[in-house]
Design a protein around this motif. Structure first.
Motif, PDB file in Angstrom:
ATOM      1  N   ILE A   6      -9.974 -14.259  -6.297  1.00  0.00           N
ATOM      2  CA  ILE A   6      -9.068 -14.430  -7.447  1.00  0.00           C
ATOM      3  C   ILE A   6      -7.651 -14.694  -6.948  1.00  0.00           C
ATOM      4  CG2 ILE A   6      -7.950 -13.227  -9.374  1.00  0.00           C
ATOM      5  CD1 ILE A   6     -10.650 -11.842  -9.887  1.00  0.00           C
ATOM      6  N   GLY A   7      -7.271 -13.997  -5.886  1.00  0.00           N
ATOM      7  CA  GLY A   7      -5.949 -14.226  -5.285  1.00  0.00           C
ATOM      8  C   GLY A   7      -5.789 -15.653  -4.805  1.00  0.00           C
ATOM      9  N   ILE A   8      -6.821 -16.190  -4.145  1.00  0.00           N
ATOM     10  CA  ILE A   8      -6.772 -17.586  -3.692  1.00  0.00           C
ATOM     11  C   ILE A   8      -6.662 -18.526  -4.881  1.00  0.00           C
ATOM     12  CG2 ILE A   8      -8.082 -19.422  -2.559  1.00  0.00           C
ATOM     13  CD1 ILE A   8      -9.261 -17.316  -0.712  1.00  0.00           C
ATOM     14  N   LEU A   9      -7.449 -18.260  -5.930  1.00  0.00           N
ATOM     15  CA  LEU A   9      -7.408 -19.104  -7.131  1.00  0.00           C
ATOM     16  C   LEU A   9      -6.028 -19.096  -7.767  1.00  0.00           C
ATOM     17  CD1 LEU A   9      -8.905 -20.854  -9.219  1.00  0.00           C
ATOM     18  CD2 LEU A   9      -9.516 -18.735 -10.422  1.00  0.00           C
ATOM     19  N   GLY A  76      -3.293  -0.366   1.795  1.00  0.00           N
ATOM     20  CA  GLY A  76      -4.433  -0.623   0.934  1.00  0.00           C
ATOM     21  C   GLY A  76      -4.374  -1.996   0.292  1.00  0.00           C
ATOM     22  N   SER A  77      -5.227  -2.205  -0.694  1.00  0.00           N
ATOM     23  CA  SER A  77      -5.344  -3.529  -1.316  1.00  0.00           C
ATOM     24  C   SER A  77      -4.173  -3.875  -2.225  1.00  0.00           C
ATOM     25  CB  SER A  77      -6.653  -3.627  -2.108  1.00  0.00           C
ATOM     26  OG  SER A  77      -6.751  -2.569  -3.052  1.00  0.00           O
ATOM     27  N   SER A  78      -3.230  -2.957  -2.434  1.00  0.00           N
ATOM     28  CA  SER A  78      -2.005  -3.306  -3.167  1.00  0.00           C
ATOM     29  C   SER A  78      -1.234  -4.391  -2.420  1.00  0.00           C
ATOM     30  CB  SER A  78      -1.121  -2.077  -3.360  1.00  0.00           C
ATOM     31  OG  SER A  78      -0.779  -1.507  -2.097  1.00  0.00           O
ATOM     32  N   SER A  79      -1.499  -4.500  -1.109  1.00  0.00           N
ATOM     33  CA  SER A  79      -0.856  -5.543  -0.305  1.00  0.00           C
ATOM     34  C   SER A  79      -1.225  -6.943  -0.812  1.00  0.00           C
ATOM     35  CB  SER A  79      -1.252  -5.406   1.163  1.00  0.00           C
ATOM     36  OG  SER A  79      -2.663  -5.465   1.332  1.00  0.00           O
ATOM     37  N   PHE A  80      -2.422  -7.082  -1.403  1.00  0.00           N
ATOM     38  CA  PHE A  80      -2.850  -8.385  -1.929  1.00  0.00           C
ATOM     39  C   PHE A  80      -1.865  -8.882  -2.989  1.00  0.00           C
ATOM     40  CE2 PHE A  80      -7.695  -7.411  -1.244  1.00  0.00           C
ATOM     41  CZ  PHE A  80      -7.443  -7.188   0.094  1.00  0.00           C
ATOM     42  N   LEU A  81      -1.406  -7.958  -3.828  1.00  0.00           N
ATOM     43  CA  LEU A  81      -0.519  -8.332  -4.939  1.00  0.00           C
ATOM     44  C   LEU A  81       0.822  -8.853  -4.422  1.00  0.00           C
ATOM     45  CD1 LEU A  81      -1.208  -5.342  -7.375  1.00  0.00           C
ATOM     46  CD2 LEU A  81      -2.092  -7.674  -7.536  1.00  0.00           C
ATOM     47  N   PRO A 210     -12.335  -4.443  -0.467  1.00  0.00           N
ATOM     48  CA  PRO A 210     -12.088  -3.561  -1.617  1.00  0.00           C
ATOM     49  C   PRO A 210     -11.349  -4.280  -2.741  1.00  0.00           C
ATOM     50  CG  PRO A 210     -10.576  -3.065   0.176  1.00  0.00           C
ATOM     51  CD  PRO A 210     -11.576  -4.038   0.727  1.00  0.00           C
ATOM     52  N   GLU A 211     -11.579  -3.812  -3.964  1.00  0.00           N
ATOM     53  CA  GLU A 211     -10.871  -4.369  -5.113  1.00  0.00           C
ATOM     54  C   GLU A 211      -9.466  -3.774  -5.188  1.00  0.00           C
ATOM     55  OE1 GLU A 211     -12.172  -6.881  -6.477  1.00  0.00           O
ATOM     56  OE2 GLU A 211     -14.077  -6.620  -5.447  1.00  0.00           O
ATOM     57  N   ILE A 212      -8.647  -4.364  -6.045  1.00  0.00           N
ATOM     58  CA  ILE A 212      -7.240  -3.970  -6.136  1.00  0.00           C
ATOM     59  C   ILE A 212      -7.080  -2.534  -6.632  1.00  0.00           C
ATOM     60  CG2 ILE A 212      -5.045  -4.417  -7.305  1.00  0.00           C
ATOM     61  CD1 ILE A 212      -5.648  -6.532  -5.300  1.00  0.00           C
ATOM     62  N   THR A 213      -6.262  -1.789  -5.922  1.00  0.00           N
ATOM     63  CA  THR A 213      -5.840  -0.464  -6.370  1.00  0.00           C
ATOM     64  C   THR A 213      -4.371  -0.287  -6.018  1.00  0.00           C
ATOM     65  OG1 THR A 213      -6.095   1.924  -6.109  1.00  0.00           O
ATOM     66  CG2 THR A 213      -6.645   0.565  -4.208  1.00  0.00           C
TER      67      THR A 213
END
Length: 469
Positions: A6-9, A76-81, A210-213
Motif C-alpha cells: 500500500i505504501g508503494i501504491l 517499528g512499522s510507524s517508520s513506514f508512515l 508487520p502491519e502499521i502500528t
C-alpha cells in the motif's frame, strides 16, 4: 505485507497526482536552462533527462536510505508512515523546488539561493555550514565503504581509504559527464535490479512484514518524535539533496526534465527506504530480532546474504560500496564548487580546481580516521537543519512569485519544530530530558513559523497592491 505494498501504491499515485500539481505550481516554461546559457564543459554540461535522473538518484542515495531506514525500523512499522508521507510532502517538495529554483537562478548554489530569499545573515551561516556538511558526508562515505571492504577482504582499511580517495579526486576534478555521467547509469540499473531481487526473494521465502502500528517499539524506548524523524533523513527528506539538485540543475536541457529528474529520484529513494525498513522488520521477525542482529551494516549484510544466497555477497559488496561512493564523490564535488563560489574563484582550469581540491582532500584524509557511526550522527542532524533552510527558501520564493507557498511552508514549519525538538533532546544537542517541555516548545516553534509565513505573505501582497496603485 499489505502495509508495504500500500505504501508503494501511495508513492506511485502521489507522483502522478500531487507531483504534477507541484510542477504546475512552479509554472515551468521553455526558457534556456543554465546548461545552455552557461555551458562550460565542466559543471554546466547538457545531459538528457534519464541520465540526469540517474545521476541525481545515485547522488542522493548513499547509505542513508539503507542504514537510515534500518535504524528507523527500530521504532517499528510507524517508520513506514514517515518514509511514505515524508517523501511526498517534504522530501519531493524540497528536492524538486530547490533544483528548479536553482535552475531559474542560473544554477546558483544553495548558499546563494538562501541568501537571496532568506537574507544575508542566513547566507553567511549557510556558506560555512554547507561546506562542513558536505565534507562530513564525503568523509562518512569514505570511511563507510572502506570499513565494509576491510571486513570482507581483510585488507587494511588504510589501503581502501587511499583507493577510494583517489577515485574521489578524479571524479571531483573531471567534467561531470566524463565519469559521473557515464558510470552512474550502470550503477543505477544494478541498484534497481538488486531492489527487485530482494523483493522477489522476500515474497518467495514468505517473509512476513508487520502491519502499521503507532506503538513505540524501540528497545531503548527513545521517543518516535523527534528521533525517528532525524534518523530516517535520506529516505524521507534530506538537506544534502539540495546540494545535489543544484548540480543537476546545471545539466538539464529543459525545465520539463525537472520533475523526471529531481522529484522522481526522491520518490525512488523513498521506495528504497521503505523496502529496507520492511525487510528489516520481516527478515528479523520484528524489532527485537533486528536489535539482536547488531544493526547497521551488519544487519544489512545478513539480510542480503540471507535472502539472495551465494550471490548475496556480490550484491552486498556492490550495493553497500557503490552507493556511498557515488554519493561521496559528488559531495566532494559540491564542496569544491561551494568553496570556489565563496572565494569567487573560477574553476574552468584543472589547476584552479586542484588548488581547491587538494586542501579539501587533505582535511578529509584527517577526518577519515573517525569511525562511520560517529560521523553519521552528525550527518543526520545537520542534514535535517539544511533541509529546513531549503524548505524556507522555497516558501519565500513562492511568496515573492505569487504562487501557493503553503506546499513548502507547512513542511518548513513542521521541520522547524521537529529540528528544535531534536537539538533540545539529543545527546549532541542540549540533552534535555523533559519531553513534555520539548514537545511544547516544538509546537510553539511550529505555530510561530506558520504565523511568520502568513505575515511575510501578507506584506508581500500589500507591496504588490501598492506597486499597482
Amino acid at each position: 505485507m499489505k502495509s508495504y505494498f500500500i505504501g508503494i501504491l501511495i508513492l506511485v499515485v502521489a507522483y502522478y497526482t500531487y507531483g504534477k500539481y507541484l510542477e504546475k505550481n512552479f509554472e515551468i516554461d521553455e526558457r534556456d536552462t543554465p546548461a545552455l546559457s552557461k555551458a562550460d564543459g565542466v559543471d554546466f554540461v547538457q545531459m538528457n533527462w534519464f541520465k540526469s535522473f540517474l545521476v541525481q538518484f545515485l547522488n542522493i542515495a548513499g547509505l542513508g536510505p539503507i542504514t537510515g531506514a534500518v535504524a528507523g525500523a527500530m521504532w517499528g512499522s510507524s517508520s513506514f508512515l514517515w518514509i511514505v508521507f515524508g517523501t511526498i510532502f517534504a522530501g519531493a517538495v524540497h528536492d524538486y523546488y530547490t533544483g528548479m529554483i536553482s535552475l531559474r537562478n542560473n544554477g546558483e548554489n544553495m548558499q546563494e539561493l538562501i541568501g537571496k530569499y532568506l537574507g544575508k545573515k542566513a547566507k553567511v551561516f549557510t556558506k560555512y555550514f554547507l561546506i562542513v556538511l558536505l565534507v562530513i558526508v564525503g568523509v562518512a562515505f569514505i570511511t563507510g565503504p572502506a570499513e565494509i571492504l576491510q571486513s570482507f577482504t581483510g585488507v587494511n582499511k588504510e589501503i581502501w581509504l587511499t583507493l577510494i580517495v583517489s577515485y574521489y579526486v578524479i571524479a571531483t576534478l573531471l567534467p561531470i559527464d566524463k565519469i559521473i555521467g557515464r558510470v552512474y547509469p550502470l550503477f543505477g540499473g544494478a541498484l534497481v535490479l538488486m531492489m527487485f531481487l530482494l523483493i522477489g526473494a522476500m515474497l518467495v521465502k514468505g517473509v512476513k512484514i508487520p502491519e502499521i502500528t503507532l506503538k513505540n517499539l524501540h528497545p531503548k524506548n527513545l521517543p518516535i518524535f523527534p528521533y525517528m524523524f532525524v534518523v530516517i533523513s535520506c529516505g524521507a527528506i534530506s538537506g544534502f539533496h539540495s546540494t545535489q539538485s543544484v548540480l543537476v540543475a546545471r545539466c538539464l536541457k529543459s525545465e520539463k526534465d525537472g520533475r523526471k529528474s529531481f522529484m522522481a529520484a526522491m520518490y525512488l529513494e523513498g521506495f528504497v527506504a521503505l523496502t529496507w525498513a520492511a525487510i528489516s522488520l520481516g527478515f528479523f521477525s520484528g524489532v527485537e530480532g533486528l536489535a539482536a542482529s547488531g544493526g547497521g551494516m551488519v544487519a544489512v549484510s545478513k539480510m542480503i546474504t540471507g535472502l539472495l544466497g551465494k550471490y548475496g555477497l556480490v550484491f552486498t559488496l556492490f550495493g553497500l560500496i557503490a552507493l556511498p561512493i557515488t554519493t561521496g564523490d559528488t559531495a566532494f564535488r559540491s564542496a569544491r564548487v561551494t568553496i570556489a563560489e565563496v572565494l569567487n574563484y573560477n574553476q574552468s582550469s584543472l589547476k584552479s580546481r586542484l588548488l581547491v581540491a587538494i586542501p579539501l582532500f587533505l582535511l578529509a584524509g584527517f577526518l577519515s580516521q573517525v569511525g562511520f557511526n560517529t560521523l553519521w550522527r552528525y550527518v543526520a542532524s545537520t542534514n535535517q537543519l539544511l533541509a529546513t533552510l531549503g524548505l524556507w527558501t522555497c516558501t519565500y520564493y513562492f511568496i515573492e512569485n505569487g504562487k501557493n507557498y503553503w506546499v513548502a511552508g507547512v513542511p518548513a514549519a513542521f521541520m522547524s519544530g521537529m529540528i528544535a525538538c531534536y537539538f533540545l533532546a539529543a545527546p549532541e544537542g542540549l540533552g534535555v530530558s523533559n519531553m513534555t517541555f520539548i514537545y511544547i516548545l516544538g509546537l510553539l516553534v511550529f505555530i510561530s513559523s506558520i504565523i511568520v509565513i502568513g505575515i511575510k505573505a501578507s506584506k508581500s501582497n500589500k507591496e504588490v497592491d501598492e506597486a499597482r496603485i
